[in-house]
Design a protein around this motif. Structure first.
Motif, PDB file in Angstrom:
ATOM      1  N   ARG A 103     -16.757 -24.596 -25.304  1.00  0.00           N
ATOM      2  CA  ARG A 103     -15.648 -24.235 -24.415  1.00  0.00           C
ATOM      3  C   ARG A 103     -14.715 -25.403 -24.132  1.00  0.00           C
ATOM      4  N   GLN A 104     -15.274 -26.597 -23.955  1.00  0.00           N
ATOM      5  CA  GLN A 104     -14.453 -27.767 -23.647  1.00  0.00           C
ATOM      6  C   GLN A 104     -13.622 -28.245 -24.839  1.00  0.00           C
ATOM      7  N   SER A 105     -13.889 -27.686 -26.012  1.00  0.00           N
ATOM      8  CA  SER A 105     -13.183 -28.123 -27.228  1.00  0.00           C
ATOM      9  C   SER A 105     -12.211 -27.078 -27.762  1.00  0.00           C
ATOM     10  N   VAL A 106     -12.071 -25.959 -27.052  1.00  0.00           N
ATOM     11  CA  VAL A 106     -11.163 -24.897 -27.492  1.00  0.00           C
ATOM     12  C   VAL A 106      -9.718 -25.291 -27.166  1.00  0.00           C
ATOM     13  N   VAL A 107      -8.854 -25.284 -28.188  1.00  0.00           N
ATOM     14  CA  VAL A 107      -7.432 -25.575 -27.992  1.00  0.00           C
ATOM     15  C   VAL A 107      -6.609 -24.460 -28.631  1.00  0.00           C
ATOM     16  N   PHE A 135      -6.335 -19.758 -31.590  1.00  0.00           N
ATOM     17  CA  PHE A 135      -7.256 -20.718 -30.995  1.00  0.00           C
ATOM     18  C   PHE A 135      -8.115 -21.392 -32.065  1.00  0.00           C
ATOM     19  N   GLN A 136      -8.432 -22.653 -31.790  1.00  0.00           N
ATOM     20  CA  GLN A 136      -9.337 -23.371 -32.680  1.00  0.00           C
ATOM     21  C   GLN A 136     -10.250 -24.272 -31.859  1.00  0.00           C
ATOM     22  N   CYS A 137     -11.338 -24.654 -32.474  1.00  0.00           N
ATOM     23  CA  CYS A 137     -12.303 -25.539 -31.828  1.00  0.00           C
ATOM     24  C   CYS A 137     -12.210 -26.902 -32.505  1.00  0.00           C
ATOM     25  N   LEU A 138     -11.975 -27.945 -31.727  1.00  0.00           N
ATOM     26  CA  LEU A 138     -11.894 -29.286 -32.282  1.00  0.00           C
ATOM     27  C   LEU A 138     -13.290 -29.860 -32.464  1.00  0.00           C
ATOM     28  N   ILE A 139     -13.486 -30.481 -33.603  1.00  0.00           N
ATOM     29  CA  ILE A 139     -14.747 -31.171 -33.869  1.00  0.00           C
ATOM     30  C   ILE A 139     -14.408 -32.634 -34.055  1.00  0.00           C
ATOM     31  N   ALA A 140     -14.726 -33.446 -33.096  1.00  0.00           N
ATOM     32  CA  ALA A 140     -14.389 -34.875 -33.162  1.00  0.00           C
ATOM     33  C   ALA A 140     -15.623 -35.675 -33.539  1.00  0.00           C
ATOM     34  N   GLN A 141     -15.500 -36.432 -34.602  1.00  0.00           N
ATOM     35  CA  GLN A 141     -16.574 -37.334 -35.027  1.00  0.00           C
ATOM     36  C   GLN A 141     -15.929 -38.664 -35.379  1.00  0.00           C
ATOM     37  N   GLU A 142     -16.492 -39.746 -34.884  1.00  0.00           N
ATOM     38  CA  GLU A 142     -15.911 -41.067 -35.143  1.00  0.00           C
ATOM     39  C   GLU A 142     -15.810 -41.354 -36.637  1.00  0.00           C
ATOM     40  N   TYR A 167      -7.829 -18.312 -23.847  1.00  0.00           N
ATOM     41  CA  TYR A 167      -6.523 -18.846 -23.451  1.00  0.00           C
ATOM     42  C   TYR A 167      -6.648 -19.741 -22.221  1.00  0.00           C
ATOM     43  N   GLN A 168      -7.404 -19.309 -21.232  1.00  0.00           N
ATOM     44  CA  GLN A 168      -7.554 -20.107 -20.012  1.00  0.00           C
ATOM     45  C   GLN A 168      -8.236 -21.440 -20.306  1.00  0.00           C
ATOM     46  N   ALA A 169      -9.241 -21.414 -21.191  1.00  0.00           N
ATOM     47  CA  ALA A 169      -9.915 -22.667 -21.568  1.00  0.00           C
ATOM     48  C   ALA A 169      -8.955 -23.569 -22.348  1.00  0.00           C
ATOM     49  N   ALA A 170      -8.230 -22.981 -23.300  1.00  0.00           N
ATOM     50  CA  ALA A 170      -7.314 -23.762 -24.150  1.00  0.00           C
ATOM     51  C   ALA A 170      -6.149 -24.325 -23.348  1.00  0.00           C
ATOM     52  N   LYS A 171      -5.704 -23.573 -22.355  1.00  0.00           N
ATOM     53  CA  LYS A 171      -4.595 -24.011 -21.505  1.00  0.00           C
ATOM     54  C   LYS A 171      -4.933 -25.328 -20.814  1.00  0.00           C
ATOM     55  N   GLU A 172      -6.172 -25.456 -20.413  1.00  0.00           N
ATOM     56  CA  GLU A 172      -6.630 -26.684 -19.763  1.00  0.00           C
ATOM     57  C   GLU A 172      -6.944 -27.778 -20.788  1.00  0.00           C
ATOM     58  N   ASN A 173      -7.607 -27.386 -21.884  1.00  0.00           N
ATOM     59  CA  ASN A 173      -8.101 -28.386 -22.836  1.00  0.00           C
ATOM     60  C   ASN A 173      -7.012 -29.011 -23.697  1.00  0.00           C
ATOM     61  N   THR A 174      -6.049 -28.203 -24.137  1.00  0.00           N
ATOM     62  CA  THR A 174      -5.110 -28.691 -25.153  1.00  0.00           C
ATOM     63  C   THR A 174      -4.306 -29.869 -24.634  1.00  0.00           C
ATOM     64  N   GLN A 175      -3.782 -29.762 -23.428  1.00  0.00           N
ATOM     65  CA  GLN A 175      -2.978 -30.876 -22.925  1.00  0.00           C
ATOM     66  C   GLN A 175      -3.844 -32.089 -22.573  1.00  0.00           C
ATOM     67  N   ARG A 176      -5.137 -31.862 -22.377  1.00  0.00           N
ATOM     68  CA  ARG A 176      -6.050 -32.988 -22.123  1.00  0.00           C
ATOM     69  C   ARG A 176      -6.442 -33.688 -23.413  1.00  0.00           C
ATOM     70  N   LEU A 177      -6.694 -32.908 -24.460  1.00  0.00           N
ATOM     71  CA  LEU A 177      -7.169 -33.469 -25.721  1.00  0.00           C
ATOM     72  C   LEU A 177      -6.031 -33.870 -26.663  1.00  0.00           C
ATOM     73  N   PRO A 234       1.555 -26.250 -19.250  1.00  0.00           N
ATOM     74  CA  PRO A 234       2.040 -25.870 -17.921  1.00  0.00           C
ATOM     75  C   PRO A 234       2.969 -26.919 -17.311  1.00  0.00           C
ATOM     76  N   ASN A 235       4.145 -26.463 -16.886  1.00  0.00           N
ATOM     77  CA  ASN A 235       5.136 -27.278 -16.163  1.00  0.00           C
ATOM     78  C   ASN A 235       5.850 -28.344 -17.004  1.00  0.00           C
ATOM     79  N   LEU A 236       5.449 -28.533 -18.258  1.00  0.00           N
ATOM     80  CA  LEU A 236       6.051 -29.620 -19.040  1.00  0.00           C
ATOM     81  C   LEU A 236       7.556 -29.407 -19.223  1.00  0.00           C
ATOM     82  N   ILE A 237       7.940 -28.237 -19.724  1.00  0.00           N
ATOM     83  CA  ILE A 237       9.352 -27.964 -19.976  1.00  0.00           C
ATOM     84  C   ILE A 237      10.132 -27.956 -18.660  1.00  0.00           C
ATOM     85  N   GLN A 238       9.546 -27.359 -17.639  1.00  0.00           N
ATOM     86  CA  GLN A 238      10.211 -27.317 -16.330  1.00  0.00           C
ATOM     87  C   GLN A 238      10.466 -28.721 -15.790  1.00  0.00           C
ATOM     88  N   ASP A 239       9.440 -29.578 -15.861  1.00  0.00           N
ATOM     89  CA  ASP A 239       9.583 -30.941 -15.344  1.00  0.00           C
ATOM     90  C   ASP A 239      10.634 -31.726 -16.133  1.00  0.00           C
TER      91      ASP A 239
END
Length: 307
Positions: A103-107, A135-142, A167-177, A234-239
């Motif tokens: 869930r934390q990797s869904v963008v 939607f996609q799941c990111l797999i990060a490996q060094e 969508y709700q998970a990706a909305k939070e994760n994508t701008q973070r990741l 969220p809010n990027l274009i508005q800001d």
């Protein structure tokens, strides 16, 4: 006589298989990419690994049929590409069976709805103007950077979640990741010119040439990969519109970025639409086209519309 594409790819596969040896399996697969583009990919899999880079052979075939390279050149380059990108390990994919593990990797990312009809039948999506959020799941490996797995309908059944939950998970994760980045067009052109001709570059002449240009801004993520998605943050274009005190035209340059243009006269929109058409037809690969539409962020209404 130039051989057909199928024979060409078969010969490349056979020669790569001969060179890699018995501890490897070499396969050809047709891979559906963005906008309905299907590419022939070659994968080289080691016995002790379950991941491998996919090397697409379509461009090699074009080079071969034009006479610019020989079959030997192609095989040598494929081997070199594989050796530079191979991963000597496996990834435990069992965690992908559990939604809480991923869930934390869904963008999310944006694709053109009309051009991806076949794909959208098989993947959860949410429509946005003439685009679709997938939607996609990111797999990060060094060891090998960041890879992604596109989420299909079968995954939703397995996880017992809805597209709205994704969508709700990706909305939070994508701008973070995938952090966003807005640069003036002047900055972006400056960087390109510095990369291409650093020795012959004259800073002062360059800046003089840019000073009278219309203020335009490029929005993407820091990797500049599938960065057009940032318009959903969220809010990027508005800001940004508030910061420059203007409504905005949003020009879909490609799936990788959009151009933000302070809105002026209404008749500008016809001119901009013609520009989008020309750029998509002449400068952007089919796979990277986002849309032929022009979008508008109405600062008063606080929403993006399609013109």
């Amino acid at each position: 006589m130039i051989m057909e594409f199928t024979n060409f790819t078969a010969l490349v596969r056979e020669e790569v298989e001969r060179r890699t040896g018995e501890n490897y399996s070499v396969r050809l697969n047709d891979v559906r990419k963005n906008n309905g583009v299907v590419l022939r990919g070659l994968t080289v899999m080691q016995d002790d690994s379950n991941i491998s880079p996919t090397i697409y052979l379509n461009n090699y075939y074009e080079e071969y049929t034009s006479g610019r390279v020989t079959l030997l050149n192609v095989v040598n380059d494929v081997m070199d590409t594989y050796n530079r990108n191979k991963v000597n390990q496996s990834v435990d994919m069992r965690y992908f069976l559990n939604y809480e593990s991923v869930r934390q990797s869904v963008v999310y990312k944006l694709v053109n709805t009309e051009k991806n009809k076949a794909l959208l039948e098989d993947v959860p999506h949410i429509e946005f103007l003439d685009l679709s959020i997938v939607f996609q799941c990111l797999i990060a490996q060094e060891e090998f950077g960041t890879a992604s797995i596109l989420i299909h309908n079968i995954h939703l059944k397995l996880w017992d979640v809805s597209a709205e939950e994704l969508y709700q998970a990706a909305k939070e994760n994508t701008q973070r990741l995938q952090k966003y980045e807005i640069k003036s067009m002047t900055e972006v052109l400056y960087e390109i010119m510095m990369e291409e001709e650093p020795k012959d570059f004259d800073d002062e002449d360059c800046m003089d040439g840019f000073r009278d240009n219309v203020p335009m801004y490029v929005l993407s993520n820091k990797r500049r990969v599938e960065g057009a998605t940032c318009i959903l943050y969220p809010n990027l274009i508005q800001d940004f519109a508030d910061a420059i005190d203007s409504s905005l035209y949003i020009i879909p340059s490609s799936v990788h970025e959009v151009i933000l243009l302070p809105a002026g006269q209404e008749e500008e929109s016809t001119e901009i639409k013609s520009m989008i058409q020309e750029i998509n037809d002449t400068q952007v690969s089919v796979e990277e086209i986002l849309s032929y539409s022009l979008y508008f962020y109405d600062r008063g209404e606080g929403k993006i519309i399609r013109l």
